[in-house]
Each structure stands twice: as structure tokens, then as C-alpha cells.
Design a protein around this motif. Structure first.
Motif, PDB file in Angstrom:
ATOM      1  N   PRO A  38      27.236 -31.376 -16.126  1.00 23.72           N
ATOM      2  CA  PRO A  38      26.490 -30.469 -15.243  1.00 23.72           C
ATOM      3  C   PRO A  38      25.489 -29.633 -16.035  1.00 23.72           C
ATOM      4  O   PRO A  38      25.620 -29.446 -17.246  1.00 23.72           O
ATOM      5  CB  PRO A  38      27.597 -29.589 -14.656  1.00 23.72           C
ATOM      6  CG  PRO A  38      28.647 -29.548 -15.723  1.00 23.72           C
ATOM      7  CD  PRO A  38      28.617 -30.904 -16.369  1.00 23.72           C
ATOM      8  N   SER A  39      24.485 -29.143 -15.339  1.00 16.10           N
ATOM      9  CA  SER A  39      23.511 -28.238 -15.943  1.00 16.10           C
ATOM     10  C   SER A  39      24.097 -26.830 -15.870  1.00 16.10           C
ATOM     11  O   SER A  39      24.108 -26.208 -14.800  1.00 16.10           O
ATOM     12  CB  SER A  39      22.172 -28.319 -15.197  1.00 16.10           C
ATOM     13  OG  SER A  39      21.256 -27.368 -15.700  1.00 16.10           O
ATOM     14  N   ARG A  40      24.577 -26.325 -16.999  1.00 16.87           N
ATOM     15  CA  ARG A  40      25.285 -25.047 -16.995  1.00 16.87           C
ATOM     16  C   ARG A  40      24.966 -24.245 -18.257  1.00 16.87           C
ATOM     17  O   ARG A  40      24.568 -24.783 -19.283  1.00 16.87           O
ATOM     18  CB  ARG A  40      26.797 -25.274 -16.911  1.00 16.87           C
ATOM     19  CG  ARG A  40      27.335 -26.176 -18.014  1.00 16.87           C
ATOM     20  CD  ARG A  40      28.802 -26.507 -17.812  1.00 16.87           C
ATOM     21  NE  ARG A  40      29.680 -25.346 -18.006  1.00 16.87           N
ATOM     22  CZ  ARG A  40      30.994 -25.381 -17.839  1.00 16.87           C
ATOM     23  NH1 ARG A  40      31.584 -26.518 -17.445  1.00 16.87           N
ATOM     24  NH2 ARG A  40      31.734 -24.315 -18.048  1.00 16.87           N
ATOM     25  N   ARG A  41      25.203 -22.939 -18.147  1.00 25.00           N
ATOM     26  CA  ARG A  41      25.025 -22.043 -19.292  1.00 25.00           C
ATOM     27  C   ARG A  41      26.238 -21.120 -19.343  1.00 25.00           C
ATOM     28  O   ARG A  41      26.528 -20.409 -18.375  1.00 25.00           O
ATOM     29  CB  ARG A  41      23.730 -21.229 -19.153  1.00 25.00           C
ATOM     30  CG  ARG A  41      23.454 -20.289 -20.327  1.00 25.00           C
ATOM     31  CD  ARG A  41      22.042 -19.700 -20.212  1.00 25.00           C
ATOM     32  NE  ARG A  41      21.883 -18.982 -18.957  1.00 25.00           N
ATOM     33  CZ  ARG A  41      22.199 -17.691 -18.788  1.00 25.00           C
ATOM     34  NH1 ARG A  41      22.712 -17.004 -19.788  1.00 25.00           N
ATOM     35  NH2 ARG A  41      21.999 -17.114 -17.620  1.00 25.00           N
ATOM     36  N   ASP A  42      26.963 -21.155 -20.472  1.00 19.99           N
ATOM     37  CA  ASP A  42      28.224 -20.413 -20.593  1.00 19.99           C
ATOM     38  C   ASP A  42      28.100 -19.288 -21.614  1.00 19.99           C
ATOM     39  O   ASP A  42      27.411 -19.423 -22.637  1.00 19.99           O
ATOM     40  CB  ASP A  42      29.359 -21.340 -21.021  1.00 19.99           C
ATOM     41  CG  ASP A  42      29.640 -22.428 -19.994  1.00 19.99           C
ATOM     42  OD1 ASP A  42      29.237 -22.257 -18.828  1.00 19.99           O
ATOM     43  OD2 ASP A  42      30.249 -23.451 -20.353  1.00 19.99           O
ATOM     44  N   VAL A  43      28.802 -18.187 -21.323  1.00 19.75           N
ATOM     45  CA  VAL A  43      28.851 -17.038 -22.232  1.00 19.75           C
ATOM     46  C   VAL A  43      30.297 -16.578 -22.342  1.00 19.75           C
ATOM     47  O   VAL A  43      30.988 -16.454 -21.320  1.00 19.75           O
ATOM     48  CB  VAL A  43      27.970 -15.869 -21.741  1.00 19.75           C
ATOM     49  CG1 VAL A  43      28.101 -14.670 -22.672  1.00 19.75           C
ATOM     50  CG2 VAL A  43      26.518 -16.299 -21.636  1.00 19.75           C
ATOM     51  N   THR A  44      30.760 -16.337 -23.566  1.00 14.86           N
ATOM     52  CA  THR A  44      32.113 -15.835 -23.805  1.00 14.86           C
ATOM     53  C   THR A  44      32.033 -14.479 -24.501  1.00 14.86           C
ATOM     54  O   THR A  44      31.299 -14.327 -25.482  1.00 14.86           O
ATOM     55  CB  THR A  44      32.928 -16.802 -24.691  1.00 14.86           C
ATOM     56  OG1 THR A  44      33.031 -18.066 -24.031  1.00 14.86           O
ATOM     57  CG2 THR A  44      34.320 -16.257 -24.952  1.00 14.86           C
ATOM     58  N   HIS A  45      32.787 -13.512 -23.977  1.00 14.37           N
ATOM     59  CA  HIS A  45      32.796 -12.168 -24.568  1.00 14.37           C
ATOM     60  C   HIS A  45      34.223 -11.769 -24.907  1.00 14.37           C
ATOM     61  O   HIS A  45      35.132 -11.913 -24.083  1.00 14.37           O
ATOM     62  CB  HIS A  45      32.204 -11.143 -23.592  1.00 14.37           C
ATOM     63  CG  HIS A  45      32.350  -9.720 -24.066  1.00 14.37           C
ATOM     64  ND1 HIS A  45      31.610  -9.211 -25.105  1.00 14.37           N
ATOM     65  CD2 HIS A  45      33.172  -8.712 -23.637  1.00 14.37           C
ATOM     66  CE1 HIS A  45      31.955  -7.943 -25.308  1.00 14.37           C
ATOM     67  NE2 HIS A  45      32.896  -7.624 -24.438  1.00 14.37           N
ATOM     68  N   LEU A  46      34.429 -11.282 -26.133  1.00 16.80           N
ATOM     69  CA  LEU A  46      35.736 -10.792 -26.578  1.00 16.80           C
ATOM     70  C   LEU A  46      35.695  -9.283 -26.682  1.00 16.80           C
ATOM     71  O   LEU A  46      34.853  -8.724 -27.399  1.00 16.80           O
ATOM     72  CB  LEU A  46      36.097 -11.404 -27.936  1.00 16.80           C
ATOM     73  CG  LEU A  46      37.365 -10.855 -28.615  1.00 16.80           C
ATOM     74  CD1 LEU A  46      38.595 -11.129 -27.758  1.00 16.80           C
ATOM     75  CD2 LEU A  46      37.526 -11.442 -30.004  1.00 16.80           C
ATOM     76  N   ASP A  47      36.603  -8.618 -25.968  1.00 15.32           N
ATOM     77  CA  ASP A  47      36.719  -7.167 -26.049  1.00 15.32           C
ATOM     78  C   ASP A  47      37.483  -6.819 -27.327  1.00 15.32           C
ATOM     79  O   ASP A  47      38.675  -7.112 -27.446  1.00 15.32           O
ATOM     80  CB  ASP A  47      37.467  -6.628 -24.822  1.00 15.32           C
ATOM     81  CG  ASP A  47      37.416  -5.109 -24.734  1.00 15.32           C
ATOM     82  OD1 ASP A  47      37.586  -4.453 -25.779  1.00 15.32           O
ATOM     83  OD2 ASP A  47      37.229  -4.582 -23.619  1.00 15.32           O
ATOM     84  N   ASN A  48      36.799  -6.187 -28.271  1.00 15.75           N
ATOM     85  CA  ASN A  48      37.414  -5.895 -29.562  1.00 15.75           C
ATOM     86  C   ASN A  48      38.515  -4.840 -29.478  1.00 15.75           C
ATOM     87  O   ASN A  48      39.329  -4.715 -30.397  1.00 15.75           O
ATOM     88  CB  ASN A  48      36.341  -5.431 -30.560  1.00 15.75           C
ATOM     89  CG  ASN A  48      35.379  -6.536 -30.926  1.00 15.75           C
ATOM     90  OD1 ASN A  48      35.763  -7.698 -31.020  1.00 15.75           O
ATOM     91  ND2 ASN A  48      34.113  -6.190 -31.108  1.00 15.75           N
ATOM     92  N   ILE A  49      38.572  -4.103 -28.397  1.00 14.41           N
ATOM     93  CA  ILE A  49      39.595  -3.069 -28.241  1.00 14.41           C
ATOM     94  C   ILE A  49      40.871  -3.658 -27.634  1.00 14.41           C
ATOM     95  O   ILE A  49      41.971  -3.466 -28.156  1.00 14.41           O
ATOM     96  CB  ILE A  49      39.071  -1.908 -27.374  1.00 14.41           C
ATOM     97  CG1 ILE A  49      37.879  -1.230 -28.060  1.00 14.41           C
ATOM     98  CG2 ILE A  49      40.181  -0.895 -27.101  1.00 14.41           C
ATOM     99  CD1 ILE A  49      37.246  -0.129 -27.255  1.00 14.41           C
ATOM    100  N   THR A  50      40.730  -4.390 -26.541  1.00 17.76           N
ATOM    101  CA  THR A  50      41.899  -4.951 -25.854  1.00 17.76           C
ATOM    102  C   THR A  50      42.273  -6.337 -26.350  1.00 17.76           C
ATOM    103  O   THR A  50      43.412  -6.786 -26.168  1.00 17.76           O
ATOM    104  CB  THR A  50      41.650  -5.028 -24.344  1.00 17.76           C
ATOM    105  OG1 THR A  50      40.576  -5.956 -24.084  1.00 17.76           O
ATOM    106  CG2 THR A  50      41.278  -3.655 -23.779  1.00 17.76           C
TER     107      THR A  50
END
Length: 300
Positions: free
Chosen positions: A179-191
Motif C-alpha cells: 500500500p501507499s503509506r507513510r508511518d511514524v513511530t514516537h517513543l515517550d522517553n518518560i513513560t
């Protein structure tokens, strides 16, 4: 020879049972973020005047109980989150851990003194369920997004989960290929929790159903989008499959223990019968010998 063979079989069965039970114990326990978990540590015949120590890995002291003065010291990260059961049961050194966080993940060691220095290890696998939602964010895809004239952009969001999951897109219940997709992953450094976002550009026909699926391997479950991100929604719990797995492991363990018990009873009963038969045979032989000696004396 028969007694030796019986003992060999009995110890073999006991050894196999011990290996099975040890392997089951090494699988550890699972703890869900913000909830409670009990880390087991039986301490039968412990010296109540000695110290009990709970620690995470080799560097973090969780709790230290000095039996000589009945004083307990709790590590900074674990204040108001851990408790023991020594007042209720002196042979139970298990630790109740509350308010689980991602940082609690790891191998715990419970050490105490009985006839010798003893320690128990418990592996805590921390997991958190994702909150999943999906929305149409654009009625008309831009040229840069790779969409055609009738394409639209859909966004799937998965937040507050652990460990890092994966977002999959499905059309009419079947996975989309390339599929034509754009992914973003974010890590919360506190939790230590992850948030995932996936934007999908696609042209749908009338009546087709699109949904995003979030895979969380730690909870052995896939979470489907069932609400809009613009509406209030509750996190989807993914612990049902884990509970089923735990129940299956417990059931298998109980069956194995039952079979081992039956085999031991059978083997012990057989040994006793063999010993009783041997004693009866020896008694009869002694009786015959004594009768023969009496007969010889009378003849003389």
C-alpha cells in the motif's frame, strides 16, 4: 536387579518432571502497565533474623528487609509501590508490585538465608495495550502522496502501547499488499510507551470496508480500529489471549504433576510388594531350614 530398575525409572520420572516445572517457571510473569503483579518467592525455613533482598537485575535494589530489627528499606523508584506478606505468612517472601511501568521490565532476584544462602529469580515481562482509532483526514490526496484523482488519505493512530507494535491495513478483511503509506513511530522517553501513526492513500469503491490493525506481540493480540480519533474512546484490552495461554500452561502443568504422582504411587507400591514378597520368601526358607535341623536332631 528389579529393585534397582524400579528406582532408576522413579528417579528418571522425577528428573523429567523437575525439568518441565523449571522450564515453565523460566517463562516468567506478565505485568500490564498501571496494574499490579505478584512476584513469587517461597522462603520455607528461612532464618527470620537474616535479611531478605529483592533486586532488579544486578544493580537496582527494590526492597531490603532486615529481620534483626524488623526494618524495611524500599528503593527510590519503588516507594509506595511494593509490599511483602511476612506479617501474614513468614514463609512467603513474595513481592506485590503496583503501578507497573515500562522501567519495571526485567529479571528480579529474591534472596534470603535458610540452611544456606538461597535466591529465587522471576522474569517480569511488561506490556501495555494500545488505544487505536482511524479517521479520514483528506478527501483528496495530493500528488506528492502518490494518490490518484479519486484517492483519499486515511490515518490510523495507536498510542500508549508497549513494546513497539506494528500497524497493518486491511481491505474487506484482507491485508493490503504494497500500500501507499507513510508511518511514524514516537517513543515517550518518560513513560517508555510507543505511539504509532500510519497514513494510507487509497481509492475505495463504494461499500468497501477499510480498517487498520495494530499488532502487539507481547499481548498475543491484534487490535482493530473501532472508533474515530475525534471521539472519546477507551483502550482496547489485549490480555484475553494471554489469560487463555496462562490457563493452558497451568492445566498442562497440573496434568503432568498428576501423572507423575500416579507413577510414583505405582512404583512405590510395587517396591513395597517386592520387598514384602522377598521377606516372606526368606521367612519361609528359614522355617524350612529350622524344621530340617529339628528333624536331624530327632534322628540322631
Amino acid at each position: 536387579m528389579e529393585t534397582y530398575r524400579t528406582h532408576f525409572v522413579m528417579w528418571t520420572v522425577l528428573g523429567l518432571a523437575a525439568v518441565f516445572i523449571s522450564a515453565s517457571a523460566l517463562s516468567g510473569v506478565k505485568g500490564i502497565v498501571t496494574q499490579k503483579v505478584l512476584l513469587h518467592c517461597p522462603c520455607v525455613n528461612r532464618n527470620v533474623r537474616k535479611t531478605i533482598i529483592w533486586q532488579l537485575e544486578e544493580h537496582t535494589i527494590v526492597l531490603r528487609h532486615d529481620g534483626s530489627n524488623n526494618h524495611t528499606t524500599i528503593g527510590t523508584r519503588y516507594e509506595n509501590r511494593v509490599s511483602l506478606f511476612l506479617n501474614e505468612e513468614k514463609d512467603n517472601c513474595s513481592l506485590l508490585l503496583s503501578g507497573i511501568t515500562v522501567a519495571d521490565h526485567g529479571t528480579y532476584k529474591c534472596s534470603f538465608t535458610a540452611d544456606a544462602f538461597v535466591y529465587e529469580q522471576v522474569i517480569l515481562h511488561v506490556a501495555a495495550s494500545y488505544s487505536v482509532c482511524m479517521d479520514l483526514v483528506s478527501d483528496q490526496a495530493s500528488v506528492s502522496s502518490g494518490g490518484g484523482e479519486g484517492s483519499r488519505v486515511y490515518q490510523c493512530k495507536a498510542s500508549g502501547g508497549y513494546p513497539e507494535g506494528q500497524i497493518h491495513w486491511e481491505l474487506e478483511g484482507h491485508p493490503l499488499v504494497n500500500p501507499s503509506r507513510r508511518d511514524v513511530t514516537h517513543l515517550d522517553n518518560i513513560t517508555g510507551l510507543y505511539s504509532l501513526t500510519s497514513n494510507l492513500t487509497i481509492e475505495l469503491s463504494e461499500g468497501e470496508t477499510l480498517q487498520c490493525v495494530v499488532e502487539n506481540t507481547a499481548l498475543a493480540s491484534n487490535l482493530n480500529s473501532n472508533s474515530s480519533c475525534n471521539q472519546k474512546h477507551m483502550p482496547i484490552e489485549g490480555s484475553i489471549h494471554y489469560k487463555v495461554q496462562v490457563a493452558a500452561v497451568v492445566a498442562v502443568s497440573l496434568i503432568v504433576i498428576f501423572i507423575v504422582g500416579v507413577l510414583l504411587v505405582f512404583l512405590l507400591t510395587r517396591c513395597r510388594r517386592h520387598e514384602r514378597s522377598t521377606r516372606d520368601t526368606e521367612r519361609q526358607e528359614r522355617g524350612v531350614t529350622q524344621s530340617f535341623n529339628v528333624y536331624e536332631d530327632d534322628s540322631a
